[in-house]
Design a protein around this motif. Structure first.
Motif: not given
Lengths: 588, 588
Positions: B121-125
């Protein structure tokens, strides 16, 4: 349940002594210096006061300041290889010790203990989760600080779902009261709680130490009296009463009272799987673990033939009830737990479990002695190895049963370790630990660490499947570093056996590790490879003699071998799965 | 951003072919049999259609039926040793492949992937989490079924906090539409989503296959035109423009357009750490990774001296900004991300990142060629080992840099693996993978599994600290079982180095494993112990030649040795920690 304000008995001024740290800055501190405690120090004092001597976890920059304070205190920090292992260890510590604590950094640490903490919630283990967090002064404009997921509050929101109380210690004015409130909820409900400490609050000294007025919960006297009367007359009228003892009897420290009730009234006792060993299994009134049709015959018969079943602290879980094969007529049941008191078909809302059991223990019901069922001889049997015979699950557990002594604690992981473990005979009480309801794989090895920190005198026997071992077994590294000596028996059948028997597929196979070589990897410990009964006896003897470090037995088993208990369980689970999807299948 | 209903271009009747399973029941199925798909089959078809060829996870009884369906499909199930490893592997798979999927059982599985999913979520995967759950027909009276935590909905509520869309597929009438909605949200937002499949719904055939009308998002034409005009004139007016490229340029597949903008207008390019290798680092216009004062001088100077900075897909995280040492004047900045378009001090709310970049690529701004700063020679340097000289972090990374080829993907874990890794020169684009924002330890080894499933032709070089390796490194077991051949370099400095440099204490020390002996434990692979530069060269040469299995290099490093990047970073982090608690300390 009544809420009553009472004077605090453990006066803060008496119990909380400031400046008692042993670290490099330790100094004798004057009494009035108490007011100068920081939020970290107050939290540490509170944990110490409640018996915490070990905190499990892994540091990170958002929690380093608090770690530093912990190191200067009388509480020891026990580092683990992974955060979830710290969670399992703290859970096991709590089960032995009454309260456990885990301390991690923000999100990457906290969100890694979610499963362990959820297990503690499900099985009522009182656990304090402490997490660091970014400082409030760093949070401007919802800054993207490392480890943040969505909002600064995301982690707390997640823990709200799996704890009974939580607080972010953001305001120094209320921080001490919040600590009291949250920690006391853990002790009261025997469930996890969550405290988040922003790193710029850890060293803050609040302006006031406003003492909290603690809440004491009491039963409604009239309800209690009615419930006791009703229970007493049911028991007095019954010909074949029996007690079914659950895990809460242990969590709330009611074991002595429970045994007293049984002895005074000649009532036979069974336990649930989750409550196994809450009373000693060598007690003359003890019949066995009740698991419906899945369990052994003697406890099944005495429970299901009873005309009055007194359940104390018993959770009605699917596994406890033998995947709902239990035949229990509610008209004969008294079910007392911390959440509910149900007698026949009605409920008492304001009766505390503890009060109920205490009052009941004062009464005598005049029950007649019953003839106890014939049960297998529980005494230690000599195990005669058959040379060159491959080890089977059945024989392995016979051997384990033969070596159990009073100093031993059996810790079972999930799968046949648990189901076959149910048939072991525990001599002392609460020496059988297992995630018997939540059934999370990977509990047992880290739990051994927690148990040994809580009680260094005991000797854990860890029974763990190979699948579960691959999840958390490397925690042996920490066990080795601390010079602890559990005996770890890996049931190596090269896969997820429970699933194999429900629905097989290649996804149930796992790698075959040479588990006995782990000592070479981590630098110490004793490894044994076991294929035959002769190997088994030799390895167990050597393991019993090793007191300097852990012993690991890699016991090769046939992938489709299983205990009788597992056989009964998986047939039932497969049937459940079949039933569940039958409607769909019929339609397609 | 406008919401517009359009006709579905990928018509379900064309793309979704029923009955294509290869399992034991595979049969040619008539076209009209499409209507007979079960919820499981529809979900599997949808994932396949979106490019998913591998699903990572561990089975459990609540999800076994779906696993069985997966095994009969063209999607391969990749079993891991732990669920969180499955999460990391699926995340890495998504970063290479465009979408990833992880499939686990209820709670004990799902709650074990929370940290991995939070990182995605944090790194947009874009990651699809599929969890089994108890059947609806089993849930009467809030029954205590195994694995349940609080309510049946607890797990879904947890995932609500760390995903952009979720659904419990309880109602067959809406299940297909819910699958479409949720999976499409993952593709659109490049973030994780959550689907929960009760086991008595997995095989249900809905009465209708109601096709969903998908939503297409478009920019507001006038806003877009104004934003493009404004950006163009800022660039045209600037003397020293520069581009700062972030990770979203990769997630949204904009790399070619980004390079086109740079080339057409002679604009130098830098990247953030999270965006490292989104464009090839051997491109003549590429200057380096910008990390404020923490990074190298050339990119710092060109970015901070620029009179116009065009940021594309750049997250303003603390580590990207060198723990806020970045000196960027917003008056010179155009920041385009999928969440916001900010030009100087104002925002455009209805401009999509993709549209913005596409339109910009059509324009020419007439920027003059700039003299690029002198930067270090990026070509491969021969590494001359100094015999009997202990390996240092600096020399280790020089050696790694010297062996990088176009087939290699560098996967960095957290700590110096990441910070020193930032200085490696990536030849191709997107061959540098790291959790550079969320910075969760334990990402790299399982990520190598995901990368190799997504692209078997590449050769991962895994750089991982010993602390991170102890968390998830045993996933090499799965890598070995699949015959994959990454090169894993363990930076063995016997502890948590990053923390050591911020605030040292015994809690930063960990056990010293003989990592190179892991092949003996798991049954295969190649292990090397490296102390000197000569050892290093020999081991690396051997590892490069090993194509049959993984190679693991246990590289002994001095506990207090570190890269220049780590030195700059930790000094800054320690200062941050000092600032944070300074107020408290002053008061006490």
């Amino acid at each position: 349940v009544k809420e009553t304000s009472v004077v605090r008995t453990d006066k803060a001024s008496k119990l909380v002594r400031p400046g008692r740290s042993r670290g490099r800055n330790a100094q004798p501190v004057a009494r009035n210096a108490r007011k100068r405690r920081t939020i970290s120090q107050y939290l540490i004092d509170r944990l110490y006061q409640l018996g915490i001597r070990h905190v499990f976890g892994i540091p990170g920059d958002y929690v380093l300041g608090f770690y530093d304070q912990l190191c200067k205190s009388r509480i020891e920090v026990v580092g683990t290889t992974r955060e979830d292992c710290a969670g399992f260890a703290a859970d096991a510590y709590a089960r032995i010790h009454g309260l456990g604590a885990v301390c991690v950094t923000y999100c990457v640490g906290g969100l890694s203990v979610v499963n362990s903490v959820a297990g503690a919630y499900a099985e009522k283990s009182p656990l304090v989760v402490i997490s660091g967090a970014p400082g409030l002064r760093e949070r401007g404009r919802n800054a993207l600080l490392h480890h943040k997921v969505r909002d600064f509050d995301t982690q707390r929101q997640v823990f709200e779902k799996i704890t009974v109380a939580n607080a972010a210690l953001e305001d120094p004015l209320t921080a001490f009261r919040e600590i009291d409130r949250v920690v006391e909820a853990s002790v009261r409900y025997k469930r996890p709680v969550y405290l988040e400490l922003p790193r710029d609050r850890a060293d803050v000294v609040p302006l006031h130490e406003s003492p909290m007025t603690p809440i004491t919960w009491r039963s409604d006297a009239k309800e209690l009296s009615e419930a006791i009367d009703e229970t007493s007359s049911m028991l007095a009228d019954s010909k074949r009463p029996v007690m079914l003892i659950g895990v809460e009897a242990h969590r709330f420290g009611l074991q002595d009272l429970v045994v007293q009730i049984a002895e005074k009234n000649h009532i036979p006792m069974c336990s649930t799987l989750l409550g196994k060993s809450v009373v000693s299994e060598s007690h003359p009134l003890y019949v066995g673990v009740y698991e419906g049709a899945m369990g052994r015959e003697a406890p099944r018969k005495i429970i299901e033939d009873a005309d009055c079943v007194l359940m104390i602290g018993t959770f009605m879980t699917d596994i406890n009830l033998g995947i709902y094969t239990a035949q229990l007529d509610p008209a004969h049941c008294i079910c007392a737990t911390s959440e509910d008191l149900r007698i026949r078909h009605h409920h008492y809302h304001d009766v505390l479990l503890t009060d109920f059991v205490k009052e009941l223990a004062k009464r005598t019901f005049g029950c007649a002695k019953q003839a106890l069922p014939e049960i297998e001889d529980r005494r230690l049997k000599a195990f005669e190895p058959r040379s060159d015979t491959p080890v089977t699950v059945k024989r392995l557990f016979q051997k384990v049963n033969a070596i159990l002594t009073e100093e031993m604690v059996v810790i079972c992981d999930v799968g046949d370790a648990l189901f076959a473990g149910a048939d072991l005979t525990m001599l002392r009480r609460t020496e059988f630990l297992a995630p018997a309801y939540y059934t999370s794989m990977g509990f047992a090895v880290p739990a051994a660490l927690g148990v040994l920190c809580a009680d260094p005198r005991c000797r854990p026997i860890v029974l763990v499947g190979d699948g579960a071992f691959q999840m958390t077994g490397m925690e042996l590294s920490t066990i080795f570093r601390r010079g602890l000596a559990p005996i770890v028996i890996v049931l190596n059948n090269k896969g997820y056996s429970t699933e194999r028997f429900i629905l097989d597929g290649p996804f149930n196979d796992i790698g075959n590790w040479a588990y006995h070589k782990i000592p070479e990897l981590i630098g110490g410990g004793w490894g044994f490879e076991v294929r035959t009964e002769t190997d088994l006896v030799k390895a167990v003897d050597a393991a019993l003699a090793n007191r300097d470090s852990f012993s690991l037995l890699n016991v090769h088993l046939d992938p489709y071998d299983r205990s009788e208990a597992m056989d009964r369980l998986t047939r039932r689970l497969a049937q459940q799965l079949g039933n569940s999807s039958a409607a769909g299948r019929r339609r397609s």
